[in-house]
Design a protein around this motif. Structure first.
Motif, PDB file in Angstrom:
ATOM      1  N   UNK A 312     -36.040   0.229  48.435  1.00 32.90           N
ATOM      2  CA  UNK A 312     -35.157   1.147  47.709  1.00 32.90           C
ATOM      3  C   UNK A 312     -35.823   2.521  47.578  1.00 32.90           C
ATOM      4  N   UNK A 313     -35.010   3.556  47.771  1.00 35.53           N
ATOM      5  CA  UNK A 313     -35.472   4.939  47.669  1.00 35.53           C
ATOM      6  C   UNK A 313     -34.573   5.669  46.694  1.00 35.53           C
ATOM      7  N   UNK A 314     -35.193   6.433  45.792  1.00 34.85           N
ATOM      8  CA  UNK A 314     -34.442   7.239  44.835  1.00 34.85           C
ATOM      9  C   UNK A 314     -34.526   8.702  45.263  1.00 34.85           C
ATOM     10  N   UNK A 315     -33.383   9.277  45.568  1.00 35.90           N
ATOM     11  CA  UNK A 315     -33.304  10.693  45.903  1.00 35.90           C
ATOM     12  C   UNK A 315     -32.902  11.461  44.649  1.00 35.90           C
ATOM     13  N   UNK A 316     -33.763  12.383  44.231  1.00 38.07           N
ATOM     14  CA  UNK A 316     -33.494  13.215  43.056  1.00 38.07           C
ATOM     15  C   UNK A 316     -33.104  14.608  43.535  1.00 38.07           C
ATOM     16  N   UNK A 317     -31.904  15.052  43.151  1.00 38.20           N
ATOM     17  CA  UNK A 317     -31.376  16.359  43.576  1.00 38.20           C
ATOM     18  C   UNK A 317     -31.412  17.303  42.392  1.00 38.20           C
ATOM     19  N   UNK A 318     -32.086  18.426  42.574  1.00 41.44           N
ATOM     20  CA  UNK A 318     -32.152  19.478  41.545  1.00 41.44           C
ATOM     21  C   UNK A 318     -31.287  20.643  42.002  1.00 41.44           C
ATOM     22  N   UNK A 319     -30.271  20.973  41.210  1.00 44.44           N
ATOM     23  CA  UNK A 319     -29.397  22.113  41.506  1.00 44.44           C
ATOM     24  C   UNK A 319     -29.765  23.221  40.528  1.00 44.44           C
ATOM     25  N   UNK A 320     -30.209  24.361  41.067  1.00 42.84           N
ATOM     26  CA  UNK A 320     -30.663  25.484  40.239  1.00 42.84           C
ATOM     27  C   UNK A 320     -29.760  26.689  40.467  1.00 42.84           C
ATOM     28  N   UNK A 321     -29.312  27.296  39.358  1.00 41.30           N
ATOM     29  CA  UNK A 321     -28.592  28.553  39.448  1.00 41.30           C
ATOM     30  C   UNK A 321     -29.573  29.706  39.630  1.00 41.30           C
ATOM     31  N   UNK A 322     -29.281  30.614  40.575  1.00 42.80           N
ATOM     32  CA  UNK A 322     -30.172  31.710  40.917  1.00 42.80           C
ATOM     33  C   UNK A 322     -29.871  32.918  40.042  1.00 42.80           C
ATOM     34  N   UNK A 323     -30.893  33.651  39.632  1.00 45.99           N
ATOM     35  CA  UNK A 323     -30.761  34.875  38.854  1.00 45.99           C
ATOM     36  C   UNK A 323     -29.902  35.869  39.635  1.00 45.99           C
ATOM     37  N   UNK A 324     -28.791  36.316  39.034  1.00 46.06           N
ATOM     38  CA  UNK A 324     -27.888  37.240  39.718  1.00 46.06           C
ATOM     39  C   UNK A 324     -28.558  38.572  40.009  1.00 46.06           C
ATOM     40  N   UNK A 325     -29.587  38.946  39.234  1.00 45.38           N
ATOM     41  CA  UNK A 325     -30.215  40.264  39.362  1.00 45.38           C
ATOM     42  C   UNK A 325     -31.487  40.222  40.206  1.00 45.38           C
ATOM     43  N   UNK A 326     -31.679  39.093  40.938  1.00 45.05           N
ATOM     44  CA  UNK A 326     -32.823  39.017  41.854  1.00 45.05           C
ATOM     45  C   UNK A 326     -32.353  38.408  43.167  1.00 45.05           C
ATOM     46  N   UNK A 327     -32.948  38.881  44.266  1.00 44.70           N
ATOM     47  CA  UNK A 327     -32.612  38.302  45.560  1.00 44.70           C
ATOM     48  C   UNK A 327     -33.421  37.008  45.763  1.00 44.70           C
ATOM     49  N   UNK A 328     -32.817  36.096  46.499  1.00 44.70           N
ATOM     50  CA  UNK A 328     -33.431  34.795  46.727  1.00 44.70           C
ATOM     51  C   UNK A 328     -34.415  34.915  47.896  1.00 44.70           C
ATOM     52  N   UNK A 329     -35.569  35.558  47.645  1.00 41.90           N
ATOM     53  CA  UNK A 329     -36.547  35.777  48.712  1.00 41.90           C
ATOM     54  C   UNK A 329     -37.505  34.580  48.785  1.00 41.90           C
TER      55      UNK A 329
END
Length: 1390
Positions: A312-329
């Motif tokens: 058995x494998x547990x996949x943990x998914x983290x969904x993060x909201x990105x800061x609107x005032x910063x670019x996702x570099x």
């Protein structure tokens, strides 16, 4: 407009400074730069020369002028910002900036800000930025502020890193708080919610699935969003569809192909647009996914996996909201990945905590089940034990002591009581484990009570030969010294004392056991100490920490018994702990052990509800219980006394590991002997009783078994051993037995209560012959013992026979060595019969010869012995129960074997008495050479093995003598061959010398013949000269053959590898022998296909020329192959070369060769049957030379023959193929074209030749002509010509080849007239004739009569002749079609 020309600014800044100075400042409110105030110009120079980001904001409109280092702060607003006002450059923060600028202008004081926050739009989006900056005024000469000097440094990354590191540090700190997977997720989301600047929101989903399988559902575990009891999670509208449980099977076939690009200053970013979270895609790709939401905000899905065990494998998914005032570099993504790593660590920690909690719960459940089981099984066993013991006691009391069954009843009672003792211990143990042990503490006179308990073991110790010392003070004195009451649970204390005393007796073989009772202090408290010490085997230091653990047993401990469960000392420790005390131990190996039991004084440490007065319990019940418990321990210990007898044996026997047994150990008697090894007395007695049919010897452990083996007169037939025994267990005993040559073949059966398959496999792997599990039936045990003994005897018998066979082999080898040694025959045979006597003792042994002429006496070798010592055959009598089975059936053996004679009672004249004789023939080449005879007393018995041995010795003597004769013959033949070889070399040398001597006068003689060509001689004289010339040529050929044969025999001929034209060699060779063939009127026909044969090859052309031994049809062809050059001296080494094998076939239609002659045809000086032919022109060297030359080349030569019909010779010759385009070949050879002229190819040709092989050869040459017909007679040719003319109304042929013979002149004239006709004067006629005067004259006569274009072609026909003929005709007969040509004076001859 000013022009920048300052040299004070660095070269690297000059381009940007030029842009500044060349800017159209006149279009601004500042006017041209030349009109600016001097202080402002100086500020400009300072700004442009500075390497720090610097900007001048010039009043009144706050127009910007900046240096190159200021550009990164502007990003996409450069170069637009140069010369623009503050409102144009920074509209989003204009009010803030202008207020600060005006403050500096009005006050004249500067401003400094640290990590000031601004929301800027300099890269296409509202950006969060932080700066350190200072505003400094620039004063004009009048003291007013004309500009503000701004120096700034962006600190956005520093602020972001500090903020993010704080979040990561908090995650790291709180990892240890995670107690479960869900709790870990809530901890993570709580930490992330504290940094909503970088993580706008967070969701964590779990997907549980098996490895390599598709997941089904994703469950929401934790989030940073709020939760309402009625509405549930309060998710914003801009999020995709977000559910607590997401069915991933719906997304299996969903396609994600809509991506949006976001362009920033330095890079372009791709984001997936979707209506629901792409969790299935994330799990499938195992990589993060960037998502663009409805309101154009961004989110990132990240994945981590942990194993839950069992696939058995547990996949943990983290969904993060990105800061609107910063670019996702990249740095932003690195921060998010670090969060996932910390989440993985947190989940792993939570998993380990959960697993540990689960293991603890499982262990607790198992412990509870174990205690419940022990309690249940103990109570259940006590009921049948009671029903067994009570009736058993009644039977024993009512049965006479002398009854035979009494011993069995006592065994049953002892083992039933032992089982009861074990059940009581398990019940106490389970009660302690479950805290259900009901203690009853009473005030006790501990000195009196202890003395009473330990005294019961005094007689036991004395019977075991031990000193038993009881050092317990007087009760009154001891109680007075203690000064307080002592409370004990009597049952518990009794168990403690009996366990310690029983263990001391069990592990002490000699010395003493001391029981002491005294008071002492421990941890500043006065306590009572019960000390039990012994001088026994001791306990290793490594085992001391474990001896109080439950079920711990130390293997291979030297003790009186191996029985026990391993809970005794653990139970003692628990019982002492119930009294509030402790137990300690000190021990030294082989010196003894000391156990100290510490009991507190008073009752403060005991539970008050378990303290009773002495009159509460019925003392009678107590005394009965006490007696029963004592009886159980004492009865168990009493069994060890029976082993005392074995200790006395130990003192009498030497301590070594060598078993000394005579050869009679293996002789069978009426009873098989069995050694029984078991530490349990009752088991030994029981097994000895059921094995009454065997002779049983008993031992109490492995060491005792070794001692008993040394004492026995002969080895036992089988050893029956228990595994679990003290001192030396069954496995260790087995190792000793298998490591000794004397005992390694004794079968061993192991007895054990371990019923597992692994235990059985281990026993068999260690070398046991059988493994029997307790309990077992007596019938099965006896059957297994019988079977293993019989198999063991059979194996030993086979082993003995193999050893005897090996001895026989050595004897036979010894006989061979003696015969082949080359010593005197009589002495050798005497040594042989002495060896026979050692193996077959007899009164008289001798070898007699059948050939009396060779020896003076018939007896060759004789050996006599005064007495006979019969040889003991150890296994001859195994399993034989009657004497008749021990003797051989000699008559049956004599019926099956010839050459053997036995006389049981016959008179011998040489010894003058009756003897029993065994005689065996010695045969050489199926002839009786002599006999080996053995004499024994009359009526002696000859065993089968003895007869077989003597027969083998006789056969060996015959073989070796025959072999010696063969060796002698081979040696003589080698001498003859060497002599013949020397003679052959001498012969070759003589022939070579003679040939060299003959060549000198022959050369002079042959050189004189050309001078007679221009001398006028008569016909008779000319004939004599010709005869002399031919004879000289023959003699020279003979001499050359002799020289070649001599060179070949001495291997002095080496092939020369050079390039040659194979077609030219073929033509020259045919031409060379053509005159001889023509002189004998023999057709010599060359048959080859020039289109198939290669033109140039490498080889030895001088050796390929054919012999002139009478052949007509000569065929040549080529076999092709590719090989790797293995000659290291050549430049083409290792390269692939084309190799060919010339196949040359020579068919002679002559007298043939006799079949007997073919066998030696290729030897020197060999000729055919000279009765068939009258003369021979050769010296019998021809075929020999051919054979040797072909073999040197690596080819093969064969002869096929039919007497009086002809012979066929063929051989192969290896060559290397070359290309005709090689520039080297072009210069080395005068290339002759083997292609017919083009004009001749258009001619129709007729061939008239009576010989089919000749026609076929010419057809191959003319296959490229327009039309060729070939017939054997002129009539067929005429008919073909007429038929063609009738059909086509034109002449049939342009060229006619006609074979001439002496008697066909008229026929040829008529035929030519018919074919030519009156209108065909241009027909070319070619006569084929031999090179002799008669056919020449006929051809010239016909030419004169026929006229026209006519010529002569001499046989043999070669390609060179044909090509030259056609070339000449092409050059000189071009007017054939227009004129008639008649050659009279100069007849063309080819």
């Amino acid at each position: 407009m000013s022009t920048y020309s300052s040299s004070n600014i660095a070269n690297g800044e000059s381009d940007f400074a030029s842009t500044v100075f060349n800017h159209d400042w006149s279009s601004t409110s500042l006017g041209p730069m030349e009109l600016w105030d001097t202080s402002l110009k100086n500020a400009v120079n300072f700004c442009l020369q500075s390497l720090f980001p610097t900007c001048l904001s010039i009043a009144p409109d706050w127009i910007s002028l900046y240096n190159k280092a200021w550009q990164p702060l502007l990003k996409t607003r450069h170069p637009y910002a140069l010369g623009k006002t503050a409102k144009e450059n920074w509209p989003e923060i204009y009010e803030i900036v202008v207020s600060q600028l005006e403050s500096v202008r009005t006050t004249g004081k500067g401003i400094f800000k640290n990590d000031a926050f601004f929301e800027l739009q300099r890269d296409g989006y509202t950006e969060e930025a932080y700066f350190n900056y200072t505003f400094s005024p620039i004063f004009k000469s009048d003291g007013s502020v004309c500009a503000v000097l701004i120096m700034s440094q962006e600190t956005t990354h520093k602020v972001l890193n500090t903020r993010r590191l704080k979040t990561l540090g908090e995650l790291s700190r709180r990892i240890s708080e995670a107690e479960s997977l869900e709790n870990a997720c809530h901890t993570i989301t709580k930490v992330l919610s504290d940094n909503n600047a970088d993580i706008s929101y967070a969701l964590i989903y779990f997907v549980d699935h098996k490895s390599n399988t598709e997941s089904s559902f994703a469950r929401l575990i934790a989030t940073t969003f709020d939760h309402d009891d009625e509405k549930g999670w309060l998710f914003p509208d801009y999020l995709p569809e977000t559910s607590e449980i997401i069915d991933l099977t719906k997304d299996v076939n969903k396609s994600y192909n809509t991506y949006s690009e976001l362009n920033r200053e330095a890079a372009t970013y791709l984001f997936l647009e979707c209506s629901s979270w792409p969790i299935h895609l994330l799990v499938k790709q195992d990589n993060h996914i960037k998502v663009l939401l409805k309101d154009k905000s961004q989110a990132v899905l990240l994945l981590t996996k942990i194993s839950l065990g069992e696939g058995h494998v547990l996949s943990a998914i983290l969904i993060c909201g990105v800061n609107r005032r910063r670019k996702l570099d990249e740095k932003y993504m690195e921060f998010l990945k670090l969060i996932v790593n910390y989440m993985n660590s947190c989940l792993l920690h939570a998993r380990s905590i959960g697993e540990e909690r689960m293991r603890s719960k499982i262990l607790a459940d198992l412990n509870y089940q174990k205690v419940a089981f022990l309690q249940g099984i103990s109570h259940e066993l006590k009921t049948p034990l009671t029903l067994m013991l009570s009736p058993l006691e009644d039977i024993i009391n009512s049965c006479p002591q002398e009854a035979p069954i009494m011993s069995h009843l006592q065994i049953i009672r002892r083992n039933a009581r032992r089982l009861l003792k074990l059940i009581n211990a398990l019940l106490q143990f389970s009660n302690i484990e479950s805290d259900k042990l009901e203690a009853c503490y009473r005030e006790t006179n501990i000195a009196e009570f202890t003395r009473e308990l330990v005294t019961d073991f005094k007689n036991m110790a004395e019977n075991l030969g031990l000193d038993y010392i009881i050092n317990i003070p007087c009760p009154d004195e001891f109680n007075k010294a203690v000064g307080d009451k002592i409370y004990l649970d009597h049952d518990m204390y009794e168990t403690i004392v009996f366990n310690l005393c029983s263990n001391a007796l069990k592990h002490t073989w000699n010395g003493r056991i001391t029981i002491r009772l005294y008071s002492d202090y421990k941890d500043k408290k006065k306590m009572i100490v019960l000390e039990v010490s012994d001088t026994g085997v001791g306990i290793p230091e490594s085992a001391l920490p474990n001896i109080f653990q439950r079920f711990y047993r130390r293997e291979s401990q030297s003790s009186r018994s191996h029985e026990g469960t391993g809970i005794g000392l653990a139970l003692v420790k628990d019982l002492i702990t119930c009294h509030g005390g402790d137990i300690t131990v000190n021990s030294v190996v082989n010196k003894g052990s000391t156990f100290k039991c510490w009991f507190p004084i008073g009752c403060e440490h005991l539970p008050t509800n378990n303290i009773h007065e002495n009159n509460v319990k019925n003392p009678i019940n107590y005394d009965r219980e006490l007696y029963t418990n004592r009886q159980l321990y004492l009865e168990e210990s009493s069994q060890w006394i029976k082993n005392i007898t074995y200790q006395s044996i130990d003192k009498m026997l030497p301590d070594d590991n060598i078993f000394n047994f005579s050869i009679n150990d293996f002789i069978n008697e009426k009873k098989y002997q069995v050694l029984l090894v078991d530490d349990n007395n009752d088991m030994r007695d029981y097994l000895a009783d059921i094995l009454r049919e065997f002779d049983v010897h008993c031992a109490c452990d492995g060491q005792d078994a070794i001692r008993l083996l040394k004492k026995l007169d002969r080895l036992p037939d089988l050893i029956l051993s228990d595994i679990m025994m003290p001192n030396m267990n069954g496995y260790e005993l087995l190792n000793v037995l298998r490591s000794n040559v004397k005992t390694q073949l004794i079968p061993v059966i192991l007895l054990s209560a371990k019923a597992g398959e692994d235990s059985m496999i281990e026993g068999l792997n260690r070398g046991a012959d059988d493994y029997l599990i307790k309990p077992f039936s007596s019938g099965e045990l006896i059957a297994r013992i019988r079977t293993n003994i019989e198999l063991s005897l059979l194996r030993r018998k086979i082993s003995f026979q193999q050893s005897k066979q090996e001895e026989t082999k050595l004897l036979l080898f010894s006989i061979s060595d003696k015969i082949l040694s080359g010593l005197d025959t009589n002495e050798t045979l005497l040594d042989i019969i002495k060896e026979i006597h050692r193996k077959l003792p007899s009164e008289r042994i001798f070898i007699a010869s059948n050939d009396q002429s060779e020896f003076k006496n018939k007896i060759v070798a004789l050996y006599e012995s005064q007495s006979i010592t019969p040889m003991t055959n150890i296994f001859a009598e195994i399993n034989d129960k009657s004497k008749s089975q021990k003797l051989t059936n000699s008559q049956e053996l004599l019926n099956n074997k010839s050459g053997i004679d036995i006389c049981s009672d016959v008179y011998c004249a040489n010894v003058c008495k009756n003897v029993s004789v065994l005689s065996v023939d010695i045969r050489l080449n199926n002839i009786c050479w002599g006999w080996i005879k053995l004499h024994r007393p009359p009526n002696s018995i000859w065993l089968n093995s003895e007869i077989d041995l003597l027969q083998q010795i006789s056969n060996q003597i015959s073989l070796v003598i025959t072999y010696a004769n063969i060796l002698k013959e081979i040696a003589e033949n080698e001498i003859k061959m060497k002599a013949a070889e020397i003679a052959s070399k001498i012969k070759s040398q003589i022939l070579a010398n003679t040939s060299h001597e003959l060549r000198t006068p022959l050369g002079a003689l042959i050189g004189m013949f050309p001078f007679f060509e221009n001398v006028t001689l008569t016909t008779y004289q000319r004939d004599l000269i010709n005869i002399m010339a031919r004879t000289s040529d023959i003699v020279l050929s003979i001499v050359n053959d002799i020289l070649d044969a001599a060179s070949l025999e001495t291997r002095k001929v080496t092939p020369i590898n050079r390039t040659f034209d194979i077609l030219e060699l073929f033509d020259d060779t045919i031409e060379k022998f053509g005159k001889k063939a023509g002189a004998k009127m023999i057709e010599l026909i060359g048959d080859c296909d020039v289109d198939v044969l290669p033109r140039y090859v490498k080889g030895d052309p001088d050796r390929v020329e054919f012999t002139d031994k009478g052949k007509i049809v000569l065929t040549i062809s080529m076999r092709l192959q590719e090989v790797v050059d293995d000659d290291k001296d050549r430049p083409t080494y290792g390269q692939i070369a084309k190799k060919g094998s010339l196949l040359i076939e020579l068919y002679v239609t002559g007298i043939g060769i006799d079949s007997e002659y073919i066998k030696c045809a290729c030897k020197s000086f060999s000729q055919g049957d000279i009765s068939i032919i009258e003369t021979q022109d050769d010296t019998r060297f021809g075929l020999s030379i051919c054979k040797n030359l072909v073999e040197i080349n690596g080819g093969e030569i064969k002869v096929e023959n039919e007497l009086k019909e002809g012979s066929k010779f063929w051989f192969t010759w290896n060559v290397e193929l070359l290309s005709i385009t090689s520039s080297l070949l072009n210069t080395q050879f005068d290339q002759m074209s083997y292609v017919l002229p083009q004009t001749m190819k258009q001619k129709r040709t007729l061939i008239i030749h009576p010989i089919e092989d000749a026609r076929n050869a010419m057809l191959k040459c003319f296959k490229r002509l327009k039309e060729v017909d070939a017939f054997d007679t002129l009539d067929k040719g005429i008919r073909a010509a007429k038929k063609y003319k009738e059909l086509n109304n034109q002449s049939a042929y342009d060229i006619i080849f006609i074979k001439l013979y002496e008697n066909d002149e008229e026929e040829i004239m008529e035929a030519i007239s018919e074919i030519r006709g009156p209108e065909m004067n241009n027909l070319i006629i070619i006569f084929i004739v031999f090179q002799n005067n008669k056919e020449n004259e006929l051809a010239e006569k016909l030419i004169r009569k026929i006229g026209g274009v006519t010529t002569i072609l001499y046989t043999p026909i070669t390609w060179k002749k044909l090509i030259n003929l056609f070339i000449y005709m092409e050059k000189n007969f071009t007017a054939i079609d227009n004129m008639s040509l008649y050659i009279n004076e100069n007849i063309l001859k080819f």
